[in-house]
Write an enzyme that holds these catalytic residues in place. Structure first.
Site, PDB file in Angstrom:
ATOM      1  N   ASN A 124      -0.306   7.879   0.011  1.00 25.27           N
ATOM      2  CA  ASN A 124      -0.600   9.146  -0.659  1.00 25.27           C
ATOM      3  C   ASN A 124      -1.640   9.932   0.138  1.00 25.27           C
ATOM      4  O   ASN A 124      -2.675   9.400   0.528  1.00 25.27           O
ATOM      5  CB  ASN A 124      -1.138   8.891  -2.066  1.00 25.27           C
ATOM      6  CG  ASN A 124      -0.328   7.872  -2.825  1.00 25.27           C
ATOM      7  OD1 ASN A 124       0.854   8.051  -3.046  1.00 25.27           O
ATOM      8  ND2 ASN A 124      -0.978   6.785  -3.206  1.00 25.27           N
ATOM      9  N   GLU A 150       8.719   4.815   8.433  1.00 21.60           N
ATOM     10  CA  GLU A 150       8.114   3.491   8.278  1.00 21.60           C
ATOM     11  C   GLU A 150       8.122   2.692   9.578  1.00 21.60           C
ATOM     12  O   GLU A 150       7.207   1.912   9.839  1.00 21.60           O
ATOM     13  CB  GLU A 150       8.832   2.708   7.174  1.00 21.60           C
ATOM     14  CG  GLU A 150       8.691   3.311   5.786  1.00 21.60           C
ATOM     15  CD  GLU A 150       7.248   3.379   5.304  1.00 21.60           C
ATOM     16  OE1 GLU A 150       6.361   2.769   5.940  1.00 21.60           O
ATOM     17  OE2 GLU A 150       6.991   4.047   4.291  1.00 21.60           O
ATOM     18  N   HIS A 198       0.397   7.249   8.653  1.00 24.91           N
ATOM     19  CA  HIS A 198       1.266   8.122   7.857  1.00 24.91           C
ATOM     20  C   HIS A 198       0.620   9.457   7.501  1.00 24.91           C
ATOM     21  O   HIS A 198       1.331  10.406   7.150  1.00 24.91           O
ATOM     22  CB  HIS A 198       1.625   7.429   6.544  1.00 24.91           C
ATOM     23  CG  HIS A 198       2.787   6.493   6.631  1.00 24.91           C
ATOM     24  ND1 HIS A 198       3.973   6.825   7.240  1.00 24.91           N
ATOM     25  CD2 HIS A 198       2.948   5.229   6.149  1.00 24.91           C
ATOM     26  CE1 HIS A 198       4.816   5.799   7.132  1.00 24.91           C
ATOM     27  NE2 HIS A 198       4.216   4.827   6.485  1.00 24.91           N
ATOM     28  N   ALA A 202       0.866  -1.173   0.000  1.00 22.56           N
ATOM     29  CA  ALA A 202       0.000   0.000   0.000  1.00 22.56           C
ATOM     30  C   ALA A 202       0.903   1.223   0.000  1.00 22.56           C
ATOM     31  O   ALA A 202       2.099   1.136   0.252  1.00 22.56           O
ATOM     32  CB  ALA A 202      -0.925  -0.002   1.208  1.00 22.56           C
ATOM     33  N   MET A 203       0.306   2.383  -0.298  1.00 21.75           N
ATOM     34  CA  MET A 203       1.067   3.634  -0.323  1.00 21.75           C
ATOM     35  C   MET A 203       0.222   4.752   0.260  1.00 21.75           C
ATOM     36  O   MET A 203      -0.930   4.930  -0.108  1.00 21.75           O
ATOM     37  CB  MET A 203       1.470   3.968  -1.763  1.00 21.75           C
ATOM     38  CG  MET A 203       2.200   5.291  -1.897  1.00 21.75           C
ATOM     39  SD  MET A 203       3.743   5.291  -0.935  1.00 21.75           S
ATOM     40  CE  MET A 203       3.929   7.050  -0.616  1.00 21.75           C
ATOM     41  N   HIS A 223      -1.630   1.238   9.252  1.00 18.36           N
ATOM     42  CA  HIS A 223      -0.283   1.699   8.898  1.00 18.36           C
ATOM     43  C   HIS A 223      -0.361   2.932   8.000  1.00 18.36           C
ATOM     44  O   HIS A 223       0.293   3.951   8.251  1.00 18.36           O
ATOM     45  CB  HIS A 223       0.458   0.561   8.191  1.00 18.36           C
ATOM     46  CG  HIS A 223       1.865   0.889   7.795  1.00 18.36           C
ATOM     47  ND1 HIS A 223       2.962   0.369   8.444  1.00 18.36           N
ATOM     48  CD2 HIS A 223       2.366   1.670   6.807  1.00 18.36           C
ATOM     49  CE1 HIS A 223       4.071   0.814   7.885  1.00 18.36           C
ATOM     50  NE2 HIS A 223       3.730   1.614   6.874  1.00 18.36           N
ATOM     51  N   GLU A 224      -1.177   2.843   6.943  1.00 15.88           N
ATOM     52  CA  GLU A 224      -1.242   3.943   5.985  1.00 15.88           C
ATOM     53  C   GLU A 224      -1.937   5.167   6.573  1.00 15.88           C
ATOM     54  O   GLU A 224      -1.548   6.307   6.292  1.00 15.88           O
ATOM     55  CB  GLU A 224      -1.957   3.493   4.711  1.00 15.88           C
ATOM     56  CG  GLU A 224      -1.369   2.251   4.043  1.00 15.88           C
ATOM     57  CD  GLU A 224       0.131   2.327   3.827  1.00 15.88           C
ATOM     58  OE1 GLU A 224       0.657   3.440   3.608  1.00 15.88           O
ATOM     59  OE2 GLU A 224       0.794   1.273   3.890  1.00 15.88           O
TER      60      GLU A 224
END
Length: 892
Positions: free
Chosen positions: A334, A389, A370, A331-332, A366-367
């Protein structure tokens, strides 16, 4: 430093607004590009006559030969318009066209504009406009430097310090299937091929979408416009006006790597929580089947938890999450538009296992973590990636526990992160969490730091820090850190400073400052083994190495000593924290150290205490004792038979964590001995130990019922085992049936189970055919190629086939996939983990030498680690094979 800077909307749009002729211009760009494509047969985008390419020369001290941008220019705003084509041109190529304006401020006078641009063809000479009182210098020449991925714009005169300028470019690029930058993802729905235009910018691929200052500290405001078919929907980081030409609101000040824009015909589900819009996007078929509902249910509680945890409101008006058929990472993050693999976001209650569900909630957490830590406050450079991370990898368990409070998910960090990274960090070829900036420069070096050390060791040491500070003090420091640096960039010591302020405010007593303690965990590789002699009360620490005969690759200013916080019990009573500040210390009547495995170190005891500890200890520490014992034995610190004795009590163990720790460690024995006579005796022993566990669950529940406990075995969780067993027992007919089911499956988690099961075949020709499939994206998606090869290598029959395949196809694999879209470190480690002979060691060394001219990308360190690990395996087998065989014949 202040709280960041803001650019007014007026300044942000000066000279950037695209007029009514924009669509015509983009069409013209497409025509120009098609004409240029017909002039050459190469796949790479060629520069126009107005832009030249730099000749291949020896490196110099010129700024365009350096890997970091000079600090002469500071971007303020971008206005980017892109038009991705979701249909191929007559040559079969997918393209996108675009124009971009970037307003930047000149910090120091210079006659050079250096901006990142990779695989983009400039279809019109860039233009420069001054936004102040002085005219812009004339552009003298433009040179593309493909190695360092720069467009160098040489000016006749110098830019004026303090003045702002606008650089305008028009370009075209390939909407390739390489999983990086602005790329395409394909899937079939109801027999129709569909294409998604999507992005993955981290770490250095925004420059493949438009020219930009592509470094995390170069934050700016972005205005994004996408042209797209009326039947599709365009998404980006912020809200939009939805028409065929979708214009998005200005973003907050942010880094290029967090940008995202997507064009698709996906469906979505949504809900609003406290005026915050939450949406889950996926293939329409998946949305219709309800596969996005679990993600939607847990996202709201997790977001609200992090708002409380950070004491900062979510900084955007919406939170979109989208599942993509092709996505290289898990995943990212953004900002406001998080992208996922389908398996990390979509859940089917009938097909998906508890493991799938656990992965979804932890990845989402987690994402979302961020969105503040990483996005709102961003690290200055990639050498400190571990903090970004590692932090998210730690608090993902806290967020998941908020969404699923009955799972005891916080404990799983010990298995998933602490024990996992110990295996890597015990190698002399490991590396510190934080490196010097000059050591992490090239894109492949940046890719290499996205490893287990950054994620799992980062999570482990931050968890330890939170524990010895107390969570209340830790979160206080975290909150002031985020408040002070919002919309800005930091280095990791900025967090230490704010944590120290919190310590001082609370009058906490630490033996050293936060920075003095943590620098030893961050700036030197590895970790200690703490040895406790309960007969004398002596405590010592030593650098733990899997092979004690090796020497660390890096010197340490701290001589591989740590300030170790030791939690411990005496007479089943928790005692005050003990700090081991030197090589030696002392205490009395030790019983159990490192309670709940909160410390990032291993513990060894005298033999009498080992025996006492095998009875009446907490579940999480039963897992710790097993893992410590087996790894201490691998390093030759204790006898292997002592480690094996820690598995004797498993015949009465019903908890998940001790069993998982035991199976993880026994897996090493399988890898070392599944080609020897040890294997049969080992299988019999494990079978006897697991029989009582099987009987326990049989008595507890009908196998067709679903127990309440999250980690109990249930029907859906048996699919992987059943599929693998069926393929292993069958032949071509069974394999072909599984392949057909794989091709027709519409649930991502089911496809993953079938894909892994097909690697269980025992016929070499079937496995060789399967290996060849990994080179064909029509059969195995590029995102799955690495894990498929590793799955085959995990099969004792397939391991030599996979190794031969990788060696024979390395040049093709490396050049076809590139460092960003193919996980070379996992691949190299995966196909060599069974190596344990001198012959295999020589093959590995030869492989390294034969392919030095091609390179290994992000797998360079993995090659060294595999060689070191193979050497250690050889020594361990020579020393232990007979004793292990004898023990499994007569366990005691």
């Amino acid at each position: 430093m202040g709280k960041g800077f803001y650019i007014s909307k007026t300044v942000g749009v000066v000279g950037i607004v695209l007029g009514a002729g924009a669509l015509v211009t983009i069409i013209a760009l497409s025509v120009v590009y098609s004409q240029e494509k017909s002039k050459n047969n190469e796949n790479e985008v060629k520069p126009t006559d107005a832009v030249t390419s730099a000749p291949t020369t020896a490196p110099s001290n010129e700024p365009w030969d350096q890997w970091r941008l000079p600090q002469t220019l500071s971007p303020q705003t971008y206005n980017v318009t892109l038009w991705p084509r979701l249909e191929p041109d007559p040559t079969g190529l997918y393209i996108f066209t675009g124009m971009s304006s970037v307003v930047f401020r000149c910090v120091e006078k210079t006659n050079l504009i250096l901006i990142h641009s990779n695989k983009l063809n400039m279809t019109k000479q860039p233009t420069l406009m001054a936004l102040g009182s002085k005219p812009a210098p004339i552009i003298e020449s433009i040179v593309m430097h493909t190695k360092t991925q720069y467009m160098a714009i040489h000016l006749k005169d110098e830019l004026t310090a303090g003045e702002s300028y606008e650089l305008y470019t028009e370009f075209v690029g390939e909407l390739a299937d390489d999983l990086g930058g602005f790329y395409r993802s394909e899937y079939n729905e109801n027999g129709v091929k569909k294409v998604v235009a999507t992005t993955q910018m981290q770490a250095t691929d925004a420059r493949k979408a438009f020219p930009c200052f592509d470094e995390p500290a170069m934050k700016a405001v972005f205005h994004i416009t996408l042209y797209h078919d009326p039947a599709t929907v365009a998404l980006s980081n912020v809200d939009s006006t939805l028409v065929t030409r979708t214009t998005f609101a200005a973003t907050e000040v942010m880094s290029t790597y967090l940008l995202a824009f997507i064009v698709s015909d996906f469906g979505f589900i949504e809900q609003n929580i406290d005026k915050l819009q939450i949406r889950i996007f996926a293939r329409q078929e998946a949305i219709n089947a309800g596969q996005g509902e679990y993600a939607l249910i847990v996202t709201g509680p997790i977001l609200k938890f992090f708002e409380r945890y950070y004491n900062v409101s979510y900084p955007l008006p919406k939170s979109d999450q989208i599942a993509l058929p092709d996505f290289n990472a898990g995943a990212m993050e953004n900002w406001g538009l998080i992208t996922y693999r389908e398996t990390a976001l979509l859940y089917d209650k009938e097909i998906s296992s508890n493991g799938n569900k656990e992965r979804i909630v932890t990845v989402i957490a987690h994402e979302l973590a961020h969105q503040w830590f990483g996005n709102l406050v961003t690290l200055r450079w990639w050498n400190d990636l571990w903090l970004n991370e590692g932090f998210a990898s730690y608090v993902e368990y806290l967020g998941a526990a908020e969404a699923e409070p009955d799972w005891n998910v916080k404990d799983l960090i010990v298995l998933n992160d602490v024990h996992r990274v110990f295996a890597i960090d015990a190698l002399a070829s490991s590396h510190p969490l934080s490196s010097k900036e000059e050591e992490i420069q090239k894109p492949e070096q940046i890719s290499e730091v996205f490893d287990t050390i950054s994620y799992s060791k980062g999570a482990s040491v931050l968890r330890m820090l939170s524990d010895f500070l107390t969570e209340a003090v830790f979160t206080q420091g975290l909150q002031t850190y985020l408040n002070y640096f919002e919309f800005n960039n930091t280095v990791y010591t900025d967090l230490w400073h704010h944590l120290q302020l919190a310590v001082d405010r609370n009058n906490n007593s630490l033996p050293k400052t936060v920075q003095e303690i943590m620098d030893r965990w961050v700036l030197q590789m590895g970790f200690p083994v703490v040895t406790i002699d309960t007969t004398t009360g002596q405590i010592t620490q030593e650098h733990f190495l899997l092979d004690p005969e090796t020497k660390p690759d890096r010197p340490s200013e701290f001589n591989y000593e740590w300030f170790v916080p030791i939690s411990w019990t005496k007479n089943e009573t928790t005692q005050p924290l003990y700090w081991l500040l030197n090589k030696n210390g002392d205490a009395d009547e030790w019983v159990l150290a490192n309670i709940n495995v909160t410390g990032y170190y291993r513990v060894n005891y005298d033999n009498d205490n080992w025996q006492r500890l095998l009875n009446s200890i907490p579940v999480i520490n039963r897992a710790q004792l097993i893992d410590d014992a087996f790894n201490l034995a691998k390093a030759g610190i204790i006898e292997t038979t002592l480690a094996l004795r820690t598995t004797l009590f498993l015949n009465s163990e019903t908890e998940y964590m001790p069993w998982e720790a035991a199976l993880d460690n026994l897996d090493y024995f399988y890898l070392m001995f599944d080609r020897t006579e040890v294997y049969g005796h080992m299988q019999k022993y494990v079978g006897r130990q697991v029989k009582d566990l099987f009987d326990y669950f049989t008595r507890l529940t009908n196998w067709q019922d679903v127990p309440q406990g999250h980690t109990d075995h249930i029907k859906a969780n048996l699919r992987s085992t059943v599929y693998c067993s069926a393929i292993a027992a069958g032949g071509e007919e069974e394999w072909n049936f599984a392949w057909e089911q794989f091709q027709n499956a519409t649930i991502a988690s089911e496809k993953d189970k079938l894909r892994a099961a097909m690697a269980c075949a025992t016929e070499p020709w079937l496995l060789n055919r399967y290996l060849k499939y990994t080179l064909d994206p029509e059969k195995i998606r590029k995102q799955d190629a690495t894990s498929t090869i590793i799955n085959i290598a995990s099969n004792v029959v397939g391991q030599p086939l996979a190794w031969d395949f990788v060696r024979a196809n390395w040049e093709y694999i490396f050049k076809q996939y590139g460092g960003g879209s193919f996980s070379f470190s996992n691949l190299i480690n995966g196909v060599t983990k069974r190596f344990s002979t001198q012959f295999e060691l020589q093959q590995l060394i030869q492989f390294k030498d034969d392919n030095a001219h091609i390179g290994f990308g992000s797998g360079s360190l993995a090659i060294q680690q595999s060689i070191e690990r193979t050497n250690a395996n050889i020594k361990w087998i020579e020393k232990n094979q007979k004793a292990v065989l004898d023990w499994f014949k007569n366990p005691s």
